[in-house]
Motif scaffolding. Structure first.
Motif, PDB file in Angstrom:
ATOM      1  N   ALA A 141       0.840  -1.206   0.000  1.00 38.38           N
ATOM      2  CA  ALA A 141       0.000   0.000   0.000  1.00 38.38           C
ATOM      3  C   ALA A 141       0.870   1.249   0.000  1.00 38.38           C
ATOM      4  O   ALA A 141       0.599   2.218  -0.715  1.00 38.38           O
ATOM      5  CB  ALA A 141      -0.934  -0.004   1.205  1.00 38.38           C
ATOM      6  N   THR A 142       1.935   1.224   0.776  1.00 40.56           N
ATOM      7  CA  THR A 142       2.863   2.358   0.810  1.00 40.56           C
ATOM      8  C   THR A 142       3.509   2.560  -0.554  1.00 40.56           C
ATOM      9  O   THR A 142       3.632   3.691  -1.044  1.00 40.56           O
ATOM     10  CB  THR A 142       3.950   2.133   1.880  1.00 40.56           C
ATOM     11  N   GLN A 143       3.887   1.478  -1.203  1.00 44.97           N
ATOM     12  CA  GLN A 143       4.503   1.569  -2.526  1.00 44.97           C
ATOM     13  C   GLN A 143       3.526   2.134  -3.559  1.00 44.97           C
ATOM     14  O   GLN A 143       3.908   2.947  -4.415  1.00 44.97           O
ATOM     15  CB  GLN A 143       5.025   0.201  -2.962  1.00 44.97           C
ATOM     16  N   LEU A 144       2.260   1.738  -3.471  1.00 43.42           N
ATOM     17  CA  LEU A 144       1.261   2.259  -4.412  1.00 43.42           C
ATOM     18  C   LEU A 144       1.031   3.756  -4.202  1.00 43.42           C
ATOM     19  O   LEU A 144       0.873   4.510  -5.164  1.00 43.42           O
ATOM     20  CB  LEU A 144      -0.052   1.478  -4.273  1.00 43.42           C
ATOM     21  N   VAL A 145       1.036   4.188  -2.944  1.00 41.77           N
ATOM     22  CA  VAL A 145       0.897   5.615  -2.655  1.00 41.77           C
ATOM     23  C   VAL A 145       2.085   6.389  -3.216  1.00 41.77           C
ATOM     24  O   VAL A 145       1.925   7.499  -3.749  1.00 41.77           O
ATOM     25  CB  VAL A 145       0.751   5.846  -1.128  1.00 41.77           C
ATOM     26  N   LEU A 146       3.264   5.799  -3.127  1.00 42.29           N
ATOM     27  CA  LEU A 146       4.446   6.453  -3.702  1.00 42.29           C
ATOM     28  C   LEU A 146       4.305   6.599  -5.219  1.00 42.29           C
ATOM     29  O   LEU A 146       4.729   7.609  -5.796  1.00 42.29           O
ATOM     30  CB  LEU A 146       5.713   5.677  -3.351  1.00 42.29           C
ATOM     31  N   LEU A 147       3.706   5.600  -5.862  1.00 40.55           N
ATOM     32  CA  LEU A 147       3.464   5.701  -7.307  1.00 40.55           C
ATOM     33  C   LEU A 147       2.471   6.826  -7.615  1.00 40.55           C
ATOM     34  O   LEU A 147       2.652   7.569  -8.588  1.00 40.55           O
ATOM     35  CB  LEU A 147       2.937   4.375  -7.857  1.00 40.55           C
ATOM     36  N   VAL A 148       1.441   6.945  -6.804  1.00 43.27           N
ATOM     37  CA  VAL A 148       0.461   8.020  -6.993  1.00 43.27           C
ATOM     38  C   VAL A 148       1.152   9.375  -6.864  1.00 43.27           C
ATOM     39  O   VAL A 148       1.065  10.233  -7.749  1.00 43.27           O
ATOM     40  CB  VAL A 148      -0.700   7.906  -5.976  1.00 43.27           C
ATOM     41  N   ASP A 149       1.865   9.564  -5.744  1.00 46.82           N
ATOM     42  CA  ASP A 149       2.503  10.855  -5.501  1.00 46.82           C
ATOM     43  C   ASP A 149       3.604  11.142  -6.520  1.00 46.82           C
ATOM     44  O   ASP A 149       3.765  12.286  -6.956  1.00 46.82           O
ATOM     45  CB  ASP A 149       3.065  10.909  -4.076  1.00 46.82           C
ATOM     46  N   ARG A 165      -0.313   6.766 -16.511  1.00 44.45           N
ATOM     47  CA  ARG A 165      -0.290   5.470 -17.186  1.00 44.45           C
ATOM     48  C   ARG A 165       0.973   4.694 -16.836  1.00 44.45           C
ATOM     49  O   ARG A 165       0.947   3.486 -16.604  1.00 44.45           O
ATOM     50  CB  ARG A 165      -0.377   5.676 -18.700  1.00 44.45           C
ATOM     51  N   ALA A 166       2.105   5.402 -16.786  1.00 47.69           N
ATOM     52  CA  ALA A 166       3.374   4.765 -16.416  1.00 47.69           C
ATOM     53  C   ALA A 166       3.304   4.251 -14.978  1.00 47.69           C
ATOM     54  O   ALA A 166       3.778   3.149 -14.679  1.00 47.69           O
ATOM     55  CB  ALA A 166       4.525   5.755 -16.580  1.00 47.69           C
ATOM     56  N   ALA A 167       2.692   5.040 -14.097  1.00 44.76           N
ATOM     57  CA  ALA A 167       2.538   4.610 -12.701  1.00 44.76           C
ATOM     58  C   ALA A 167       1.619   3.393 -12.614  1.00 44.76           C
ATOM     59  O   ALA A 167       1.855   2.481 -11.810  1.00 44.76           O
ATOM     60  CB  ALA A 167       1.983   5.759 -11.855  1.00 44.76           C
ATOM     61  N   LYS A 168       0.586   3.360 -13.450  1.00 42.66           N
ATOM     62  CA  LYS A 168      -0.329   2.214 -13.468  1.00 42.66           C
ATOM     63  C   LYS A 168       0.417   0.946 -13.888  1.00 42.66           C
ATOM     64  O   LYS A 168       0.214  -0.129 -13.299  1.00 42.66           O
ATOM     65  CB  LYS A 168      -1.495   2.487 -14.424  1.00 42.66           C
ATOM     66  N   GLU A 169       1.273   1.053 -14.897  1.00 45.50           N
ATOM     67  CA  GLU A 169       2.050  -0.120 -15.333  1.00 45.50           C
ATOM     68  C   GLU A 169       2.982  -0.591 -14.221  1.00 45.50           C
ATOM     69  O   GLU A 169       3.153  -1.788 -14.014  1.00 45.50           O
ATOM     70  CB  GLU A 169       2.828   0.208 -16.616  1.00 45.50           C
ATOM     71  N   ALA A 170       3.586   0.356 -13.509  1.00 44.42           N
ATOM     72  CA  ALA A 170       4.444  -0.009 -12.380  1.00 44.42           C
ATOM     73  C   ALA A 170       3.622  -0.674 -11.274  1.00 44.42           C
ATOM     74  O   ALA A 170       4.071  -1.636 -10.646  1.00 44.42           O
ATOM     75  CB  ALA A 170       5.160   1.229 -11.840  1.00 44.42           C
ATOM     76  N   ALA A 171       2.391  -0.185 -11.060  1.00 41.42           N
ATOM     77  CA  ALA A 171       1.508  -0.789 -10.057  1.00 41.42           C
ATOM     78  C   ALA A 171       1.176  -2.228 -10.433  1.00 41.42           C
ATOM     79  O   ALA A 171       1.134  -3.117  -9.567  1.00 41.42           O
ATOM     80  CB  ALA A 171       0.225   0.036  -9.926  1.00 41.42           C
ATOM     81  N   LYS A 172       0.964  -2.474 -11.725  1.00 34.27           N
ATOM     82  CA  LYS A 172       0.686  -3.841 -12.179  1.00 34.27           C
ATOM     83  C   LYS A 172       1.858  -4.763 -11.867  1.00 34.27           C
ATOM     84  O   LYS A 172       1.662  -5.909 -11.453  1.00 34.27           O
ATOM     85  CB  LYS A 172       0.390  -3.861 -13.682  1.00 34.27           C
ATOM     86  N   VAL A 173       3.075  -4.268 -12.081  1.00 31.95           N
ATOM     87  CA  VAL A 173       4.266  -5.075 -11.783  1.00 31.95           C
ATOM     88  C   VAL A 173       4.311  -5.417 -10.300  1.00 31.95           C
ATOM     89  O   VAL A 173       4.541  -6.565  -9.912  1.00 31.95           O
ATOM     90  CB  VAL A 173       5.556  -4.338 -12.216  1.00 31.95           C
ATOM     91  N   LEU A 174       4.073  -4.423  -9.457  1.00 33.02           N
ATOM     92  CA  LEU A 174       4.078  -4.656  -8.009  1.00 33.02           C
ATOM     93  C   LEU A 174       2.998  -5.661  -7.614  1.00 33.02           C
ATOM     94  O   LEU A 174       3.243  -6.548  -6.786  1.00 33.02           O
ATOM     95  CB  LEU A 174       3.862  -3.338  -7.261  1.00 33.02           C
ATOM     96  N   LEU A 175       1.815  -5.514  -8.205  1.00 33.62           N
ATOM     97  CA  LEU A 175       0.718  -6.427  -7.881  1.00 33.62           C
ATOM     98  C   LEU A 175       1.037  -7.853  -8.338  1.00 33.62           C
ATOM     99  O   LEU A 175       0.816  -8.814  -7.601  1.00 33.62           O
ATOM    100  CB  LEU A 175      -0.586  -5.933  -8.511  1.00 33.62           C
ATOM    101  N   ARG A 176       1.570  -7.996  -9.546  1.00 36.52           N
ATOM    102  CA  ARG A 176       1.937  -9.324 -10.035  1.00 36.52           C
ATOM    103  C   ARG A 176       2.989  -9.956  -9.126  1.00 36.52           C
ATOM    104  O   ARG A 176       2.919 -11.143  -8.812  1.00 36.52           O
ATOM    105  CB  ARG A 176       2.486  -9.241 -11.456  1.00 36.52           C
TER     106      ARG A 176
END
Length: 197
Positions: A141-149, A165-176
């Motif tokens: 959750a902390t990592q996703l917030v960092l992507l948002v900010d 969009r780039a942050a969303k792709e990074a979020a997908k990597v973290l989730l996977r």
């Protein structure tokens, strides 16, 4: 009248900056005296705190509305909402970060509200991740917030909504990497056992 003052302060503080806008400007914009404004807000500091509290209770533009979407879809929709917000002509970043940057750390009320807002976003992500059964939900959750900010900061510098969009792709990597199936475009991992959604 109090709501009119807050709406005007919200627009001017957000678009022009807290330091750039005085109570004189806000009162003149509404067509009232400074005394009338001070009857509702005893100081500019009180008005700033009320402005931020008003922003806090209203769902942020990037927060998806409650829906029947899966937890994964809700998480990823956050970044889609950010991209739409970035494309708006009136986007000036996060009002809470802006306020802390402008008034400094000495204003405890502003800092407290900003921390509470940022933590509420992190907790929202953590709740979705808990729904997905992610083992390290708090850290992710902390990592996703960092992507948002980070995407907000990049958009402000570059004026490029694609940062979301780039942050969303990074979020997908973290989730996977956390074992979450992010949908049809996911690249299956060899050890992927899937996670119930």
């Amino acid at each position: 009248m109090k709501e009119r003052i807050l709406k005007t302060a919200d627009r001017l503080f957000y678009l022009e900056g807290i330091r750039a806008i005085g109570v004189d400007t806000i009162a003149a914009e509404i067509g009232i005296s400074k005394r009338t404004l001070y009857n509702h807000f005893p100081s500019k500091d009180a008005l700033i705190a009320a402005y931020l509290e008003r922003r806090f209770v209203q769902p942020p533009p990037s927060a998806p509305a409650p829906s029947a979407q899966t937890a994964v879809a809700q998480i990823l929709a956050t970044f889609d909402s950010l991209e739409r917000r970035f494309a708006a002509k009136d986007f000036r970043g996060c009002p809470f970060v802006n306020a802390v940057a402008e008034v400094g750390n000495h204003d405890r009320a502003v800092k407290k509200i900003a921390i509470a807002f940022k933590e509420s976003r992190r907790v929202w992500f953590r709740e979705r991740l808990n729904e997905l059964g992610v083992a390290e939900a708090d850290a992710l959750a902390t990592q996703l917030v960092l992507l948002v900010d980070g995407s907000i900061a990049q958009d402000l510098v570059r004026d490029d909504p694609a940062m979301a969009r780039a942050a969303k792709e990074a979020a997908k990597v973290l989730l996977r990497n956390a074992g979450v199936d992010v949908g049809g475009d996911a690249k299956p991992m060899a050890s992927d056992k899937g996670t119930s959604q």
